[in-house]
Scaffold this motif. Structure first.
Motif, mmCIF file in Angstrom:
data_model
loop_
_atom_site.group_PDB
_atom_site.id
_atom_site.type_symbol
_atom_site.label_atom_id
_atom_site.label_comp_id
_atom_site.label_asym_id
_atom_site.label_seq_id
_atom_site.Cartn_x
_atom_site.Cartn_y
_atom_site.Cartn_z
ATOM 1 N N VAL A 54 -1.053 11.079 3.061
ATOM 2 C CA VAL A 54 -1.917 11.603 2.008
ATOM 3 C C VAL A 54 -2.322 10.440 1.116
ATOM 4 O O VAL A 54 -1.465 9.729 0.596
ATOM 5 N N HIS A 55 -3.608 10.252 0.981
ATOM 6 C CA HIS A 55 -4.113 9.149 0.158
ATOM 7 C C HIS A 55 -4.576 9.676 -1.197
ATOM 8 O O HIS A 55 -5.248 10.705 -1.289
ATOM 9 N N HIS A 56 -4.224 8.935 -2.226
ATOM 10 C CA HIS A 56 -4.588 9.279 -3.598
ATOM 11 C C HIS A 56 -5.816 8.455 -3.952
ATOM 12 O O HIS A 56 -5.745 7.227 -4.011
ATOM 13 N N ILE A 57 -6.956 9.110 -4.160
ATOM 14 C CA ILE A 57 -8.209 8.346 -4.270
ATOM 15 C C ILE A 57 -8.491 7.834 -5.679
ATOM 16 O O ILE A 57 -9.458 7.123 -5.885
ATOM 17 N N LEU A 89 -7.953 1.503 4.155
ATOM 18 C CA LEU A 89 -8.405 1.832 2.795
ATOM 19 C C LEU A 89 -7.773 0.885 1.776
ATOM 20 O O LEU A 89 -8.409 0.453 0.827
ATOM 21 N N HIS A 90 -6.502 0.555 2.024
ATOM 22 C CA HIS A 90 -5.784 -0.280 1.052
ATOM 23 C C HIS A 90 -5.916 -1.774 1.326
ATOM 24 O O HIS A 90 -5.214 -2.570 0.727
ATOM 25 N N THR A 91 -6.828 -2.152 2.202
ATOM 26 C CA THR A 91 -7.115 -3.583 2.317
ATOM 27 C C THR A 91 -7.913 -4.037 1.107
ATOM 28 O O THR A 91 -8.053 -5.220 0.853
ATOM 29 N N TYR A 128 0.847 -1.185 0.000
ATOM 30 C CA TYR A 128 0.000 0.000 0.000
ATOM 31 C C TYR A 128 0.877 1.226 0.000
ATOM 32 O O TYR A 128 1.935 1.228 0.584
ATOM 33 N N PRO A 129 0.440 2.255 -0.687
ATOM 34 C CA PRO A 129 1.269 3.454 -0.754
ATOM 35 C C PRO A 129 1.164 4.209 0.554
ATOM 36 O O PRO A 129 0.128 4.228 1.194
ATOM 37 N N ASP A 130 2.212 4.802 0.907
ATOM 38 C CA ASP A 130 2.353 5.475 2.180
ATOM 39 C C ASP A 130 2.859 6.863 1.913
ATOM 40 O O ASP A 130 3.677 7.035 1.060
ATOM 41 N N CYS A 179 -6.114 4.470 9.091
ATOM 42 C CA CYS A 179 -7.163 4.489 8.077
ATOM 43 C C CYS A 179 -6.573 4.245 6.694
ATOM 44 O O CYS A 179 -7.188 3.580 5.856
ATOM 45 N N HIS A 180 -5.359 4.758 6.468
ATOM 46 C CA HIS A 180 -4.727 4.552 5.174
ATOM 47 C C HIS A 180 -4.541 3.060 4.908
ATOM 48 O O HIS A 180 -4.847 2.552 3.830
ATOM 49 N N ALA A 181 -4.089 2.357 5.924
ATOM 50 C CA ALA A 181 -3.899 0.907 5.768
ATOM 51 C C ALA A 181 -5.237 0.208 5.530
ATOM 52 O O ALA A 181 -5.340 -0.694 4.697
ATOM 53 N N TYR A 223 2.029 10.141 -6.836
ATOM 54 C CA TYR A 223 1.092 11.250 -6.694
ATOM 55 C C TYR A 223 0.946 11.644 -5.232
ATOM 56 O O TYR A 223 0.667 12.771 -4.906
ATOM 57 N N GLU A 224 1.127 10.670 -4.360
ATOM 58 C CA GLU A 224 1.038 10.958 -2.933
ATOM 59 C C GLU A 224 2.333 11.589 -2.424
ATOM 60 O O GLU A 224 2.375 12.132 -1.327
ATOM 61 N N ARG A 225 3.387 11.478 -3.194
ATOM 62 C CA ARG A 225 4.708 11.936 -2.770
ATOM 63 C C ARG A 225 4.973 13.361 -3.232
ATOM 64 O O ARG A 225 5.791 14.057 -2.666
HETATM 65 ZN ZN LIG Z 1 -3.473 5.574 -0.229
#
Ligand SMILES: [Zn+2]
Ligand SMILES: [Zn+2]
Length: 257
Positions: free
Chosen positions: A198-201, A230-232, A136-138, A226-228, A159-161
Protein backbone atom coordinates in the motif's frame (compact mmCIF):
# COMPACT_ATOMS: atom_id res chain seq x y z
CA UNK A 1 42.35 -6.77 36.58
CA UNK A 2 39.47 -9.09 37.53
CA UNK A 3 36.98 -10.29 34.92
CA UNK A 4 34.14 -7.83 34.59
CA UNK A 5 30.94 -7.47 32.61
CA UNK A 6 29.50 -4.18 33.82
CA UNK A 7 31.16 -1.82 31.39
CA UNK A 8 30.48 1.88 31.18
CA UNK A 9 29.94 3.92 27.99
CA UNK A 10 33.60 4.68 27.46
CA UNK A 11 34.61 1.07 27.87
CA UNK A 12 31.97 -0.13 25.41
CA UNK A 13 33.20 2.49 22.95
CA UNK A 14 36.73 1.13 23.29
CA UNK A 15 35.42 -2.37 22.59
CA UNK A 16 33.47 -1.00 19.62
CA UNK A 17 36.51 0.60 18.06
CA UNK A 18 38.53 -2.59 18.52
CA UNK A 19 35.71 -4.61 16.93
CA UNK A 20 35.70 -2.16 14.04
CA UNK A 21 39.46 -2.59 13.65
CA UNK A 22 38.94 -6.35 13.47
CA UNK A 23 36.22 -5.93 10.82
CA UNK A 24 38.56 -3.73 8.79
CA UNK A 25 41.31 -6.30 9.01
CA UNK A 26 43.62 -4.11 11.12
CA UNK A 27 44.01 -7.02 13.52
CA UNK A 28 42.79 -10.60 13.73
CA UNK A 29 39.69 -11.46 15.69
CA UNK A 30 41.63 -13.30 18.37
CA UNK A 31 44.06 -10.39 18.70
CA UNK A 32 41.06 -8.05 19.00
CA UNK A 33 39.51 -10.24 21.66
CA UNK A 34 42.78 -10.31 23.59
CA UNK A 35 43.00 -6.53 23.42
CA UNK A 36 39.47 -6.15 24.80
CA UNK A 37 40.27 -8.60 27.61
CA UNK A 38 43.41 -6.64 28.37
CA UNK A 39 41.94 -3.13 28.23
CA UNK A 40 38.58 -3.79 29.85
CA UNK A 41 39.24 -6.75 32.09
CA UNK A 42 36.53 -8.55 30.11
CA UNK A 43 35.90 -12.28 30.14
CA UNK A 44 36.89 -13.99 26.89
CA UNK A 45 33.22 -14.70 26.14
CA UNK A 46 32.33 -11.03 26.57
CA UNK A 47 35.20 -9.92 24.38
CA UNK A 48 33.95 -12.31 21.70
CA UNK A 49 30.47 -10.77 22.00
CA UNK A 50 31.89 -7.39 21.07
CA UNK A 51 33.80 -8.60 18.03
CA UNK A 52 31.05 -10.91 16.76
CA UNK A 53 28.24 -8.35 16.86
CA UNK A 54 29.88 -5.54 14.89
CA UNK A 55 30.24 -7.19 11.46
CA UNK A 56 26.89 -8.98 11.90
CA UNK A 57 25.19 -5.64 12.52
CA UNK A 58 26.72 -4.13 9.39
CA UNK A 59 25.26 -7.01 7.37
CA UNK A 60 21.97 -7.30 9.25
CA UNK A 61 22.62 -10.94 10.09
CA UNK A 62 22.29 -13.01 13.25
CA UNK A 63 24.94 -12.80 15.95
CA UNK A 64 24.47 -15.33 18.71
CA UNK A 65 26.42 -13.89 21.61
CA UNK A 66 24.09 -11.28 23.03
CA UNK A 67 25.30 -7.80 23.88
CA UNK A 68 24.15 -5.92 26.95
CA UNK A 69 21.46 -3.28 26.45
CA UNK A 70 24.05 -0.56 26.94
CA UNK A 71 26.30 -2.09 24.29
CA UNK A 72 23.42 -2.52 21.81
CA UNK A 73 22.54 1.12 22.26
CA UNK A 74 26.10 2.31 21.76
CA UNK A 75 26.74 0.00 18.79
CA UNK A 76 23.56 1.03 16.95
CA UNK A 77 24.17 4.74 17.49
CA UNK A 78 27.85 4.47 16.57
CA UNK A 79 27.06 2.50 13.41
CA UNK A 80 24.46 5.15 12.48
CA UNK A 81 26.96 7.95 13.02
CA UNK A 82 29.66 6.16 11.09
CA UNK A 83 27.79 4.49 8.24
CA UNK A 84 24.40 6.20 7.99
CA UNK A 85 20.78 5.24 8.18
CA UNK A 86 20.77 2.23 5.88
CA UNK A 87 23.32 0.52 8.14
CA UNK A 88 21.31 1.52 11.21
CA UNK A 89 18.40 -0.37 9.72
CA UNK A 90 20.62 -3.41 9.17
CA UNK A 91 22.04 -3.15 12.69
CA UNK A 92 18.53 -3.13 14.12
CA UNK A 93 17.65 -6.12 12.00
CA UNK A 94 20.61 -7.99 13.46
CA UNK A 95 19.51 -7.02 16.99
CA UNK A 96 16.03 -8.34 16.29
CA UNK A 97 17.43 -11.59 14.89
CA UNK A 98 19.45 -12.09 18.06
CA UNK A 99 16.41 -11.47 20.26
CA UNK A 100 14.21 -13.78 18.22
CA UNK A 101 16.87 -16.48 18.10
CA UNK A 102 17.11 -16.59 21.87
CA UNK A 103 13.38 -16.24 22.45
CA UNK A 104 13.03 -19.45 20.43
CA UNK A 105 16.03 -21.34 21.72
CA UNK A 106 16.51 -20.35 25.31
CA UNK A 107 15.32 -22.46 28.19
CA UNK A 108 13.17 -20.52 30.60
CA UNK A 109 15.96 -19.90 33.04
CA UNK A 110 15.05 -17.24 35.53
CA UNK A 111 16.05 -13.76 34.49
CA UNK A 112 16.72 -14.46 30.83
CA UNK A 113 13.11 -13.84 29.83
CA UNK A 114 13.17 -10.47 31.53
CA UNK A 115 16.46 -9.72 29.83
CA UNK A 116 15.05 -10.46 26.35
CA UNK A 117 12.02 -8.34 27.17
CA UNK A 118 14.19 -5.40 28.11
CA UNK A 119 16.31 -5.85 24.98
CA UNK A 120 13.17 -5.99 22.85
CA UNK A 121 11.97 -2.77 24.45
CA UNK A 122 15.32 -1.19 23.66
CA UNK A 123 15.04 -2.43 20.09
CA UNK A 124 11.58 -0.86 19.78
CA UNK A 125 12.91 2.40 21.15
CA UNK A 126 15.81 2.49 18.71
CA UNK A 127 13.43 1.59 15.90
CA UNK A 128 11.06 4.39 16.86
CA UNK A 129 14.03 6.77 16.75
CA UNK A 130 14.81 5.70 13.18
CA UNK A 131 13.53 8.20 10.62
CA UNK A 132 11.25 6.18 8.40
CA UNK A 133 10.51 6.45 4.75
CA UNK A 134 14.13 7.21 3.90
CA UNK A 135 14.94 4.22 1.76
CA UNK A 136 11.37 3.52 0.79
CA UNK A 137 8.34 2.59 2.81
CA UNK A 138 7.05 -0.87 2.32
CA UNK A 139 3.95 -2.58 3.28
CA UNK A 140 2.49 -5.97 2.72
CA UNK A 141 -1.04 -7.15 3.36
CA UNK A 142 -1.75 -10.65 4.52
CA UNK A 143 1.84 -11.67 4.09
CA UNK A 144 3.50 -14.45 5.97
CA UNK A 145 6.60 -14.16 3.83
CA UNK A 146 7.59 -10.73 4.99
CA UNK A 147 6.40 -10.73 8.57
CA UNK A 148 9.82 -11.66 9.91
CA UNK A 149 11.86 -9.20 7.87
CA UNK A 150 12.94 -6.47 10.19
CA UNK A 151 13.94 -4.27 7.30
CA UNK A 152 10.46 -4.44 5.86
CA UNK A 153 9.02 -3.53 9.22
CA UNK A 154 11.46 -0.72 9.71
CA UNK A 155 10.75 0.91 6.41
CA UNK A 156 6.99 0.97 6.75
CA UNK A 157 5.59 4.45 6.86
CA UNK A 158 3.01 4.46 9.62
CA UNK A 159 0.18 5.53 7.37
CA UNK A 160 0.87 2.59 5.11
CA UNK A 161 0.97 0.26 8.11
CA UNK A 162 -2.32 1.28 9.69
CA UNK A 163 -4.38 -1.91 9.22
CA UNK A 164 -7.76 -0.17 9.13
CA UNK A 165 -6.69 2.45 6.61
CA UNK A 166 -5.03 -0.23 4.50
CA UNK A 167 -8.09 -2.47 4.58
CA UNK A 168 -10.28 0.47 3.56
CA UNK A 169 -7.98 1.32 0.64
CA UNK A 170 -7.94 -2.28 -0.57
CA UNK A 171 -11.70 -2.60 -0.14
CA UNK A 172 -12.06 0.43 -2.37
CA UNK A 173 -9.35 -0.20 -4.98
CA UNK A 174 -8.96 -3.97 -4.86
CA UNK A 175 -5.73 -5.92 -4.72
CA UNK A 176 -4.41 -5.10 -8.19
CA UNK A 177 -1.50 -2.75 -8.64
CA UNK A 178 -2.79 0.75 -9.42
CA UNK A 179 0.22 1.44 -11.61
CA UNK A 180 0.75 -1.71 -13.71
CA UNK A 181 -2.35 -3.79 -12.98
CA UNK A 182 -0.39 -6.72 -11.57
CA UNK A 183 -2.61 -9.15 -9.70
CA UNK A 184 -0.86 -11.48 -7.29
CA UNK A 185 -3.72 -13.93 -7.09
CA UNK A 186 -3.97 -14.17 -10.88
CA UNK A 187 -0.24 -14.90 -11.05
CA UNK A 188 0.37 -17.02 -7.94
CA UNK A 189 -3.06 -18.40 -7.19
CA UNK A 190 -3.98 -19.04 -3.58
CA UNK A 191 -0.50 -18.02 -2.41
CA UNK A 192 -0.87 -14.52 -3.80
CA UNK A 193 -4.35 -13.81 -2.56
CA UNK A 194 -4.53 -10.52 -0.70
CA UNK A 195 -0.85 -9.76 -1.23
CA UNK A 196 -0.15 -6.15 -2.14
CA UNK A 197 1.84 -3.15 -0.96
CA UNK A 198 0.00 0.00 0.00
CA UNK A 199 1.52 3.28 -1.09
CA UNK A 200 0.84 6.54 0.71
CA UNK A 201 0.65 9.24 -1.95
CA UNK A 202 0.93 12.23 0.37
CA UNK A 203 4.43 13.63 0.80
CA UNK A 204 5.38 13.03 4.42
CA UNK A 205 7.23 16.33 4.54
CA UNK A 206 3.95 18.22 4.02
CA UNK A 207 2.06 16.41 6.77
CA UNK A 208 1.21 18.36 9.89
CA UNK A 209 0.59 17.02 13.38
CA UNK A 210 -3.19 16.94 12.95
CA UNK A 211 -3.05 14.93 9.72
CA UNK A 212 -5.55 12.08 9.50
CA UNK A 213 -5.05 9.58 6.74
CA UNK A 214 -7.92 9.31 4.28
CA UNK A 215 -7.59 5.78 2.91
CA UNK A 216 -9.44 6.43 -0.35
CA UNK A 217 -7.79 9.75 -1.08
CA UNK A 218 -4.30 9.08 0.28
CA UNK A 219 -3.55 5.38 -0.19
CA UNK A 220 -3.18 3.20 -3.29
CA UNK A 221 -2.47 -0.53 -3.62
CA UNK A 222 0.68 -1.07 -5.70
CA UNK A 223 2.87 -4.08 -6.44
CA UNK A 224 6.32 -4.13 -4.82
CA UNK A 225 8.09 -3.41 -8.13
CA UNK A 226 6.03 -0.34 -8.86
CA UNK A 227 6.31 0.70 -5.23
CA UNK A 228 10.09 0.69 -5.50
CA UNK A 229 9.92 2.63 -8.79
CA UNK A 230 7.62 5.26 -7.25
CA UNK A 231 10.16 5.81 -4.49
CA UNK A 232 13.08 6.32 -6.82
CA UNK A 233 11.97 9.95 -6.65
CA UNK A 234 11.71 12.07 -3.54
CA UNK A 235 8.93 12.98 -2.87
CA UNK A 236 7.57 9.85 -4.48
CA UNK A 237 6.62 9.95 -8.16
CA UNK A 238 2.98 10.36 -9.08
CA UNK A 239 1.32 7.05 -9.89
CA UNK A 240 -0.02 8.57 -13.13
CA UNK A 241 3.54 9.43 -14.19
CA UNK A 242 4.65 5.85 -13.62
CA UNK A 243 1.59 4.58 -15.49
CA UNK A 244 2.55 6.77 -18.48
CA UNK A 245 6.14 5.53 -18.31
CA UNK A 246 4.96 1.92 -18.37
CA UNK A 247 2.62 2.63 -21.28
CA UNK A 248 5.40 4.39 -23.22
CA UNK A 249 7.76 1.45 -22.63
CA UNK A 250 5.19 -1.11 -23.76
CA UNK A 251 4.53 0.88 -26.96
CA UNK A 252 8.20 0.75 -27.94
CA UNK A 253 8.59 -1.78 -30.78
CA UNK A 254 11.65 -3.39 -29.16
CA UNK A 255 9.97 -3.63 -25.75
CA UNK A 256 10.32 -6.94 -24.00
CA UNK A 257 6.93 -8.13 -22.92
ZN1 LIG B 1 5.07 4.15 -0.94
ZN1 LIG C 1 2.82 -2.64 -10.36
Amino acid sequence: MPNREDFNDDEVKIAYSIARGVARGDLTRSAGNRLIIEKLGAKPYTAAQFTEAYPAMLDGILYKKTLSDLAVNIYVEAITAEHGLAKRVLALQAVLRNIEFWEKNESERLGRRAFRKSQRALYQMLLAATPLNVVYPDDVVGSKTYSEGAVTQVLVNRYERDPDARAAAIAHYGCRCCACGFDFEAKYGELGRGFIHVHHIVDLATIGAEYQVDPIKDLRPVCPNCHAMLHTDKPAMDISVLRDLIAATIRRPDAVR
